[in-house]
Write a protein that holds these residues in place. Structure first.
Motif, PDB file in Angstrom:
ATOM      1  N   UNK A 166      -2.987  18.006  20.172  1.00  0.00           N
ATOM      2  CA  UNK A 166      -2.739  16.743  19.465  1.00  0.00           C
ATOM      3  C   UNK A 166      -2.535  15.599  20.456  1.00  0.00           C
ATOM      4  N   UNK A 167      -1.742  15.816  21.489  1.00  0.00           N
ATOM      5  CA  UNK A 167      -1.458  14.770  22.487  1.00  0.00           C
ATOM      6  C   UNK A 167      -2.726  14.372  23.229  1.00  0.00           C
ATOM      7  N   UNK A 168      -3.534  15.359  23.620  1.00  0.00           N
ATOM      8  CA  UNK A 168      -4.790  15.071  24.330  1.00  0.00           C
ATOM      9  C   UNK A 168      -5.711  14.228  23.450  1.00  0.00           C
ATOM     10  N   UNK A 169      -5.845  14.598  22.177  1.00  0.00           N
ATOM     11  CA  UNK A 169      -6.696  13.823  21.273  1.00  0.00           C
ATOM     12  C   UNK A 169      -6.153  12.412  21.063  1.00  0.00           C
ATOM     13  N   UNK A 170      -4.842  12.297  20.856  1.00  0.00           N
ATOM     14  CA  UNK A 170      -4.242  10.974  20.649  1.00  0.00           C
ATOM     15  C   UNK A 170      -4.438  10.087  21.883  1.00  0.00           C
ATOM     16  N   UNK A 171      -4.280  10.656  23.067  1.00  0.00           N
ATOM     17  CA  UNK A 171      -4.447   9.882  24.299  1.00  0.00           C
ATOM     18  C   UNK A 171      -5.865   9.335  24.431  1.00  0.00           C
ATOM     19  N   UNK A 172      -6.837  10.083  23.950  1.00  0.00           N
ATOM     20  CA  UNK A 172      -8.229   9.663  24.098  1.00  0.00           C
ATOM     21  C   UNK A 172      -8.714   8.775  22.954  1.00  0.00           C
ATOM     22  N   UNK A 173      -8.376   9.142  21.739  1.00  0.00           N
ATOM     23  CA  UNK A 173      -8.920   8.451  20.566  1.00  0.00           C
ATOM     24  C   UNK A 173      -8.198   7.143  20.270  1.00  0.00           C
ATOM     25  N   UNK A 174      -6.885   7.160  20.403  1.00  0.00           N
ATOM     26  CA  UNK A 174      -6.092   6.003  19.985  1.00  0.00           C
ATOM     27  C   UNK A 174      -5.825   5.149  21.214  1.00  0.00           C
ATOM     28  N   UNK A 175      -6.699   4.181  21.440  1.00  0.00           N
ATOM     29  CA  UNK A 175      -6.623   3.397  22.676  1.00  0.00           C
ATOM     30  C   UNK A 175      -5.430   2.447  22.703  1.00  0.00           C
ATOM     31  N   UNK A 176      -5.001   1.973  21.558  1.00  0.00           N
ATOM     32  CA  UNK A 176      -3.796   1.138  21.476  1.00  0.00           C
ATOM     33  C   UNK A 176      -2.662   2.048  21.028  1.00  0.00           C
ATOM     34  N   UNK A 177      -2.208   2.934  21.903  1.00  0.00           N
ATOM     35  CA  UNK A 177      -1.330   4.031  21.507  1.00  0.00           C
ATOM     36  C   UNK A 177       0.113   3.606  21.288  1.00  0.00           C
ATOM     37  N   UNK A 178       0.501   3.358  20.033  1.00  0.00           N
ATOM     38  CA  UNK A 178       1.913   3.131  19.762  1.00  0.00           C
ATOM     39  C   UNK A 178       2.644   4.458  19.553  1.00  0.00           C
ATOM     40  N   UNK A 179       1.904   5.557  19.600  1.00  0.00           N
ATOM     41  CA  UNK A 179       2.447   6.884  19.342  1.00  0.00           C
ATOM     42  C   UNK A 179       2.821   7.524  20.671  1.00  0.00           C
ATOM     43  N   UNK A 180       3.997   7.235  21.155  1.00  0.00           N
ATOM     44  CA  UNK A 180       4.397   7.633  22.497  1.00  0.00           C
ATOM     45  C   UNK A 180       5.119   8.979  22.536  1.00  0.00           C
ATOM     46  N   UNK A 181       4.965   9.776  21.508  1.00  0.00           N
ATOM     47  CA  UNK A 181       5.618  11.079  21.471  1.00  0.00           C
ATOM     48  C   UNK A 181       5.086  11.968  22.589  1.00  0.00           C
ATOM     49  N   UNK A 182       6.008  12.635  23.284  1.00  0.00           N
ATOM     50  CA  UNK A 182       5.544  13.612  24.258  1.00  0.00           C
ATOM     51  C   UNK A 182       5.301  14.937  23.547  1.00  0.00           C
ATOM     52  N   UNK A 238       0.179  15.398  11.190  1.00  0.00           N
ATOM     53  CA  UNK A 238      -0.553  14.366  11.945  1.00  0.00           C
ATOM     54  C   UNK A 238      -0.811  13.156  11.047  1.00  0.00           C
ATOM     55  N   UNK A 239      -1.069  13.385   9.768  1.00  0.00           N
ATOM     56  CA  UNK A 239      -1.233  12.264   8.838  1.00  0.00           C
ATOM     57  C   UNK A 239       0.045  11.434   8.779  1.00  0.00           C
ATOM     58  N   UNK A 240       1.193  12.099   8.740  1.00  0.00           N
ATOM     59  CA  UNK A 240       2.477  11.377   8.732  1.00  0.00           C
ATOM     60  C   UNK A 240       2.698  10.615  10.027  1.00  0.00           C
ATOM     61  N   UNK A 241       2.404  11.247  11.140  1.00  0.00           N
ATOM     62  CA  UNK A 241       2.622  10.617  12.449  1.00  0.00           C
ATOM     63  C   UNK A 241       1.733   9.396  12.610  1.00  0.00           C
ATOM     64  N   UNK A 242       0.456   9.528  12.274  1.00  0.00           N
ATOM     65  CA  UNK A 242      -0.498   8.436  12.477  1.00  0.00           C
ATOM     66  C   UNK A 242      -0.432   7.394  11.382  1.00  0.00           C
ATOM     67  N   UNK A 243       0.017   7.776  10.205  1.00  0.00           N
ATOM     68  CA  UNK A 243       0.179   6.863   9.081  1.00  0.00           C
ATOM     69  C   UNK A 243      -1.171   6.305   8.638  1.00  0.00           C
ATOM     70  N   UNK A 295     -10.377  20.241  13.151  1.00  0.00           N
ATOM     71  CA  UNK A 295      -9.686  19.107  12.553  1.00  0.00           C
ATOM     72  C   UNK A 295     -10.070  17.854  13.330  1.00  0.00           C
ATOM     73  N   UNK A 296     -10.531  16.851  12.587  1.00  0.00           N
ATOM     74  CA  UNK A 296     -10.912  15.576  13.209  1.00  0.00           C
ATOM     75  C   UNK A 296      -9.817  14.547  13.010  1.00  0.00           C
ATOM     76  N   UNK A 297      -9.786  13.583  13.913  1.00  0.00           N
ATOM     77  CA  UNK A 297      -8.956  12.379  13.774  1.00  0.00           C
ATOM     78  C   UNK A 297      -9.921  11.219  13.938  1.00  0.00           C
ATOM     79  N   UNK A 298     -10.036  10.406  12.892  1.00  0.00           N
ATOM     80  CA  UNK A 298     -11.011   9.334  12.928  1.00  0.00           C
ATOM     81  C   UNK A 298     -10.413   8.068  12.292  1.00  0.00           C
ATOM     82  N   UNK A 299     -10.715   6.918  12.869  1.00  0.00           N
ATOM     83  CA  UNK A 299     -10.211   5.689  12.265  1.00  0.00           C
ATOM     84  C   UNK A 299     -10.865   5.414  10.919  1.00  0.00           C
ATOM     85  N   UNK A 300     -10.109   4.829  10.015  1.00  0.00           N
ATOM     86  CA  UNK A 300     -10.665   4.428   8.724  1.00  0.00           C
ATOM     87  C   UNK A 300     -11.417   3.117   8.930  1.00  0.00           C
ATOM     88  N   UNK A 301     -12.632   3.087   8.411  1.00  0.00           N
ATOM     89  CA  UNK A 301     -13.412   1.849   8.468  1.00  0.00           C
ATOM     90  C   UNK A 301     -14.129   1.622   9.671  1.00  0.00           C
TER      91      UNK A 301
END
Length: 171
Positions: free
Chosen positions: A31-47, A71-76, A165-171
């Motif tokens: 999850x952390x590896x994907x968040x670090x790569x996909x979410x470039x404006x990372x407000x999700x600083x959870x270790x 992950x849905x809850x974390x990313x909102x 499991x994918x993580x993709x931006x809406x829109x």
């Protein structure tokens, strides 16, 4: 055809991860590896230690439904977190997004077979078509005294125990 994303892997045995979490930290590390790569404006600083708890990881691992739900809850809002099939994995990689993969021979009741892993979460960071067969390119999340490394694995050999499991931006 080969696509490989420049994703920085992480070992689940790194010293910054709680020692008692390490044997079962592959889901939070993925999850952390994907968040670090996909979410470039990372407000999700959870270790990884925080993600271990937030995702609902246990000593026996992280269930896929918990990974998706939490992950849905974390990313909102603004993000789709959903199970997908191999065609969607290839599409996500082509669009520049790694995908989480879960190998699970135990809860799929596929005890016999030569699989890459028995039970493990990994980030898929690319793929290659070799003789019309899909080779997934993964970071394996390391091991005791070993950094995460890039590996090629056969989709066909492992497909009966694989889910994505994918993580993709809406829109």
């Amino acid at each position: 055809m080969k696509i490989l994303l420049d994703v920085q892997g992480k070992s689940q045995y790194d010293t910054d991860i709680n020692e008692s979490f390490r044997p079962s930290a592959c889901g939070p590390v993925t999850a952390r590896v994907l968040m670090d790569y996909i979410i470039t404006q990372d407000p999700y600083t959870y270790d990884v230690n925080e993600l271990y708890k937030l995702l609902g990881s246990t000593k026996i691992g992280l269930f896929k439904y918990r990974y998706i739900q939490n992950m849905r809850r974390i990313l909102s809002t603004g993000w789709i977190v959903a199970e997908c099939e191999i065609d969607e994995v290839i599409k996500q990689i082509k669009e520049g997004r790694p995908v989480a993969a879960k190998f699970d021979k135990w809860f799929t009741f596929r005890w016999r077979g030569q699989y890459e892993f028995n039970y493990h979460w990994v980030p898929i960071i690319g793929f290659e078509l070799v003789d019309k067969e899909v080779q997934l390119i993964i970071h394996d999340n390391g091991g005791r005294n070993r950094e995460s490394r890039i590996r090629h694995i056969s989709y066909n050999k492992n497909k009966s125990i694989l889910s994505f499991v994918k993580i993709e931006p809406i829109g």
